[in-house]
Scaffold this motif. Structure first.
Motif, PDB file in Angstrom:
ATOM      1  N   HIS A 192     -38.697 -18.780 -21.965  1.00  0.00           N
ATOM      2  CA  HIS A 192     -40.623 -18.090 -22.118  1.00  0.00           C
ATOM      3  C   HIS A 192     -41.558 -19.016 -22.925  1.00  0.00           C
ATOM      4  N   ARG A 193     -42.343 -19.575 -22.698  1.00  0.00           N
ATOM      5  CA  ARG A 193     -43.309 -20.376 -23.681  1.00  0.00           C
ATOM      6  C   ARG A 193     -44.569 -19.833 -24.303  1.00  0.00           C
ATOM      7  N   SER A 194     -44.747 -18.469 -23.914  1.00  0.00           N
ATOM      8  CA  SER A 194     -45.360 -16.726 -24.915  1.00  0.00           C
ATOM      9  C   SER A 194     -44.908 -16.099 -25.255  1.00  0.00           C
ATOM     10  N   PRO A 195     -45.392 -15.681 -26.387  1.00  0.00           N
ATOM     11  CA  PRO A 195     -45.138 -14.728 -27.180  1.00  0.00           C
ATOM     12  C   PRO A 195     -45.324 -12.590 -26.072  1.00  0.00           C
ATOM     13  N   TYR A 196     -44.264 -12.464 -25.897  1.00  0.00           N
ATOM     14  CA  TYR A 196     -44.237 -11.355 -25.403  1.00  0.00           C
ATOM     15  C   TYR A 196     -45.050 -10.270 -25.690  1.00  0.00           C
ATOM     16  N   LYS A 197     -44.770 -10.387 -27.107  1.00  0.00           N
ATOM     17  CA  LYS A 197     -45.398  -9.187 -27.975  1.00  0.00           C
ATOM     18  C   LYS A 197     -46.449  -9.475 -29.198  1.00  0.00           C
ATOM     19  N   GLU A 198     -47.591  -9.396 -29.677  1.00  0.00           N
ATOM     20  CA  GLU A 198     -48.026  -9.231 -30.894  1.00  0.00           C
ATOM     21  C   GLU A 198     -48.580  -8.686 -31.678  1.00  0.00           C
ATOM     22  N   LEU A 199     -48.353  -9.032 -32.968  1.00  0.00           N
ATOM     23  CA  LEU A 199     -48.762  -7.859 -33.952  1.00  0.00           C
ATOM     24  C   LEU A 199     -50.493  -8.638 -34.519  1.00  0.00           C
ATOM     25  N   ASP A 200     -51.026  -7.624 -34.952  1.00  0.00           N
ATOM     26  CA  ASP A 200     -51.606  -8.414 -35.951  1.00  0.00           C
ATOM     27  C   ASP A 200     -51.253  -7.753 -37.232  1.00  0.00           C
ATOM     28  N   ALA A 201     -51.395  -8.818 -38.572  1.00  0.00           N
ATOM     29  CA  ALA A 201     -50.627  -8.429 -39.853  1.00  0.00           C
ATOM     30  C   ALA A 201     -51.167  -8.803 -40.804  1.00  0.00           C
ATOM     31  N   PRO A 202     -52.364  -7.844 -41.059  1.00  0.00           N
ATOM     32  CA  PRO A 202     -53.768  -8.435 -41.997  1.00  0.00           C
ATOM     33  C   PRO A 202     -52.946  -8.675 -43.513  1.00  0.00           C
ATOM     34  N   ALA A 203     -53.516  -9.255 -43.921  1.00  0.00           N
ATOM     35  CA  ALA A 203     -52.965  -9.816 -45.588  1.00  0.00           C
ATOM     36  C   ALA A 203     -51.687 -10.472 -45.773  1.00  0.00           C
ATOM     37  N   LEU A 204     -51.355 -10.979 -44.730  1.00  0.00           N
ATOM     38  CA  LEU A 204     -49.351 -11.378 -44.281  1.00  0.00           C
ATOM     39  C   LEU A 204     -49.711 -12.714 -45.391  1.00  0.00           C
ATOM     40  N   GLN A 205     -49.496 -13.005 -46.523  1.00  0.00           N
ATOM     41  CA  GLN A 205     -49.612 -13.829 -47.425  1.00  0.00           C
ATOM     42  C   GLN A 205     -49.361 -15.398 -46.715  1.00  0.00           C
ATOM     43  N   ASP A 206     -50.012 -16.568 -46.372  1.00  0.00           N
ATOM     44  CA  ASP A 206     -49.760 -17.685 -46.315  1.00  0.00           C
ATOM     45  C   ASP A 206     -49.325 -18.712 -47.646  1.00  0.00           C
ATOM     46  N   ASP A 207     -48.057 -18.322 -47.733  1.00  0.00           N
ATOM     47  CA  ASP A 207     -47.536 -19.051 -49.389  1.00  0.00           C
ATOM     48  C   ASP A 207     -46.059 -19.520 -48.693  1.00  0.00           C
ATOM     49  N   PHE A 208     -46.156 -20.780 -48.950  1.00  0.00           N
ATOM     50  CA  PHE A 208     -44.444 -21.274 -48.066  1.00  0.00           C
ATOM     51  C   PHE A 208     -43.653 -20.886 -49.057  1.00  0.00           C
ATOM     52  N   TYR A 209     -43.447 -20.541 -50.648  1.00  0.00           N
ATOM     53  CA  TYR A 209     -42.303 -20.427 -51.430  1.00  0.00           C
ATOM     54  C   TYR A 209     -42.182 -17.977 -51.335  1.00  0.00           C
ATOM     55  N   LEU A 210     -42.295 -17.894 -50.370  1.00  0.00           N
ATOM     56  CA  LEU A 210     -42.560 -15.968 -50.501  1.00  0.00           C
ATOM     57  C   LEU A 210     -41.462 -16.122 -48.662  1.00  0.00           C
ATOM     58  N   ASN A 211     -40.932 -14.669 -48.809  1.00  0.00           N
ATOM     59  CA  ASN A 211     -40.059 -14.358 -47.768  1.00  0.00           C
ATOM     60  C   ASN A 211     -40.764 -12.934 -47.687  1.00  0.00           C
ATOM     61  N   LEU A 212     -41.078 -13.120 -46.333  1.00  0.00           N
ATOM     62  CA  LEU A 212     -41.944 -11.317 -45.872  1.00  0.00           C
ATOM     63  C   LEU A 212     -41.899 -11.018 -45.229  1.00  0.00           C
ATOM     64  N   VAL A 213     -41.066 -11.067 -44.545  1.00  0.00           N
ATOM     65  CA  VAL A 213     -40.032 -10.491 -43.019  1.00  0.00           C
ATOM     66  C   VAL A 213     -38.705 -11.024 -42.879  1.00  0.00           C
ATOM     67  N   ASP A 214     -38.543  -9.389 -41.837  1.00  0.00           N
ATOM     68  CA  ASP A 214     -36.358  -9.923 -42.130  1.00  0.00           C
ATOM     69  C   ASP A 214     -36.552  -8.034 -41.277  1.00  0.00           C
ATOM     70  N   TRP A 215     -35.612  -8.263 -40.123  1.00  0.00           N
ATOM     71  CA  TRP A 215     -35.304  -7.615 -39.417  1.00  0.00           C
ATOM     72  C   TRP A 215     -33.798  -7.342 -39.417  1.00  0.00           C
ATOM     73  N   SER A 216     -33.843  -5.585 -39.509  1.00  0.00           N
ATOM     74  CA  SER A 216     -32.204  -5.164 -39.906  1.00  0.00           C
ATOM     75  C   SER A 216     -31.270  -4.607 -38.870  1.00  0.00           C
ATOM     76  N   SER A 217     -30.143  -4.340 -39.150  1.00  0.00           N
ATOM     77  CA  SER A 217     -29.412  -4.392 -38.143  1.00  0.00           C
ATOM     78  C   SER A 217     -29.757  -3.096 -36.875  1.00  0.00           C
ATOM     79  N   HIS A 218     -30.721  -1.969 -38.014  1.00  0.00           N
ATOM     80  CA  HIS A 218     -30.694  -0.692 -36.989  1.00  0.00           C
ATOM     81  C   HIS A 218     -32.485  -1.506 -35.871  1.00  0.00           C
ATOM     82  N   ASN A 219     -32.485  -1.899 -35.612  1.00  0.00           N
ATOM     83  CA  ASN A 219     -33.364  -2.919 -34.985  1.00  0.00           C
ATOM     84  C   ASN A 219     -34.921  -2.730 -35.979  1.00  0.00           C
TER      85      ASN A 219
END
Length: 516
Positions: A192-219
């Motif tokens: 599917h070419r569309s996301p099934y969910k979208e969340l607003d994330a205010p203040a999510l930085q537009d910086d190539f050198y950062l890693n600000l998202v991670d998903w755990s094994s506990h979901n």
């Protein structure tokens, strides 16, 4: 899209009913002749109330066998309505007492059912089958006779594809009867070419050198927004604020322990914090870096951190010391860091355009790759082949390169046409996904090793700088400078079945639900 509340993802839509084609009609005379119960009595199954009670000598015995009638079936629903010539043949071939609407053995439905059960038949075989059907109307033939030799017998006379024809459209039946069979498992997998969910994330930085998202094994998804870290439970859609670093510091990286509830947080002031999310309590703070920590990677109880101070530090959270070893080799900021699946090799990428591979005990890199011409942030180890490493370069490079770290060989190079921000392999199939920045801001799913594109996904209006994959390996989440997180179903399940867990697309706030 609703931007005011957090909508929990719906569970995959499951079809609780299955559609089965009706069985061909048989004439009343054939049903009586072939039914064992018909020899017990020839009386009607429901005598009228006015009939006199039978005497004990002539007592009627009824069977509990139910013989369905398909005389009222609407074959037009299956696009199998007989032609006028078939109607004439049907009227002439009906047995005495048979309704004119019943289906003859030569109808398209019978031909379809015969092709589905016994495969494509030759004219001689069709004639023999028709003769067998006609003879069965006059009297039941024994099971295993030549006319019905394929029934209940273990022989390789029926092609395997024909056995699946009823359900998967095997053989040529889909071409002979279009719209009846639905082919499944043929052709490219639908993504599917569309996301099934979208969340607003205010203040999510537009910086190539950062890693600000991670998903755990506990979901549980961890996201660094400004000076705070938020946790989003993918099962309940509950949002929890884990920590606030204050006005003097910001979050630069987050990283989950592999099979634990510990979350590492790297900050702009060079601190590395370890949190126990079950108790929302900070258990360690290491202050060994002198500049921001933009990359984190776990290997069991060992936490590796990469910083703008050009060093990589190994922290053992069981030890009292802040770090147990230091790796020096990069000439600029370390922005990519990944341990291999066997925890024996660590790959690091830097703004010096160099990709290093380190082992567990050496303080110096064992492999050095200089082919990239821009910063190397995107790094991913293959879960399918030992020693297979993929890396991606920045705006001036735009390439995905593959390396065999066992033989120290450069395997392949693919020019993607835009900045490579992230790479991740599927755990279930030999595919990988890449996210991109300038100039197309796209997401691409690739089939390895051919590196053919399965799908290109668009929607983000800024660089797709952040990527994480769900524990089941089917869903990815992407984050961008447009301050949105988008969830996509791109990979199949471990059983190689497509996941169709689409939910309605709703934009919900990542933070507002916490504030409310």
């Amino acid at each position: 899209m609703d931007h005011h509340q957090l909508l929990p993802p719906r569970s995959p839509m499951e079809n609780s009913s299955s559609s089965k084609p009706p069985t061909p009609a048989s004439t009343p005379s054939s049903r009586i002749a072939s039914s064992p119960s018909s020899r017990l009595s020839t009386a009607p199954p429901h005598p009228s109330p006015s009939s006199s009670a039978p005497t004990p000598a002539s007592r009627t015995v009824y069977s509990d066998r139910f013989i369905p009638s398909r005389s009222g079936s609407n074959l037009a629903l299956f696009d199998l309505a007989p032609s006028p010539s078939h109607d004439a043949a049907s009227a002439s071939s009906c047995s005495p007492g048979e309704p004119s609407g019943s289906t003859p053995t030569s109808s398209p439905y019978c031909a379809l059912l015969r092709a589905a059960l016994f495969g494509r038949t030759t004219p001689d075989r069709v004639a023999s089958s028709a003769t067998a059907c006609s003879s069965s109307s006059a009297g039941a033939s024994p099971v295993g006779s030549p006319a019905t030799g394929n029934i209940f017998r273990f022989k390789a006379e029926v092609p395997r594809s024909a056995k699946r024809a009823l359900f998967s459209g095997g053989g040529d039946e889909g071409a002979l009867f279009p719209g009846v069979f639905t082919a499944r498992g043929t052709g490219p997998r639908k993504i599917h070419r569309s996301p099934y969910k979208e969340l607003d994330a205010p203040a999510l930085q537009d910086d190539f050198y950062l890693n600000l998202v991670d998903w755990s094994s506990h979901n549980v998804l961890a996201v660094g927004l400004g000076n705070c870290v938020y946790l989003w439970n993918a099962c309940s859609s509950k949002v929890t604020k884990l920590c606030d670093l204050g006005v003097d510091d910001t979050v630069c990286s987050v990283g989950w322990a592999q099979r634990d509830t510990h979350l590492a947080v790297g900050t702009n002031q060079g601190k590395v914090q370890v949190w126990d999310v079950t108790r929302c309590k900070r258990i360690r703070t290491m202050e060994s870096h002198c500049m921001r920590v933009g990359a984190l990677a776990w290997s069991s109880s060992l936490l590796s951190s990469g910083s703008r101070d050009k060093t990589i530090l190994h922290h053992d959270i069981r030890a009292q010391d802040d770090y147990i070893s230091k790796l020096a080799g990069h000439k600029s900021e370390v922005c990519g860091l990944k341990w291999s699946y066997d925890n024996r090799q660590l790959a690091s990428g830097g703004n010096d355009n160099i990709l290093y591979v380190w082992n567990q005990h050496s303080a110096h890199p064992v492999l050095k790759y200089t082919e990239h011409t821009a910063a190397v942030k995107a790094i991913a180890w293959s879960p399918h082949l030992h020693g297979l490493l993929a890396s991606g370069g920045g705006t001036a490079d735009r390439c995905i390169r593959f390396w065999n770290t066992t033989t120290n060989m450069h395997l392949n190079c693919v020019d993607t046409g835009s900045q490579v921000c992230n790479l991740a392999w599927s755990k279930n199939v030999n595919e990988l996904v890449s996210t991109h920045g300038y100039s197309q801001n796209q997401i691409i799913v690739w089939r390895y090793p051919t590196m053919s594109k399965l799908v290109t996904l668009t929607g983000h209006t800024y660089r797709v700088l952040y990527l994480a994959i769900s524990p089941d390996g089917q869903t990815i989440v992407t984050g961008a400078g447009d301050e949105t997180l988008r969830f996509w179903n791109v990979f199949p399940s471990p059983k190689y079945q497509s996941s169709d867990s689409l939910s309605s697309i709703g934009a919900t706030s990542f933070v507002r639900s916490y504030i409310r």
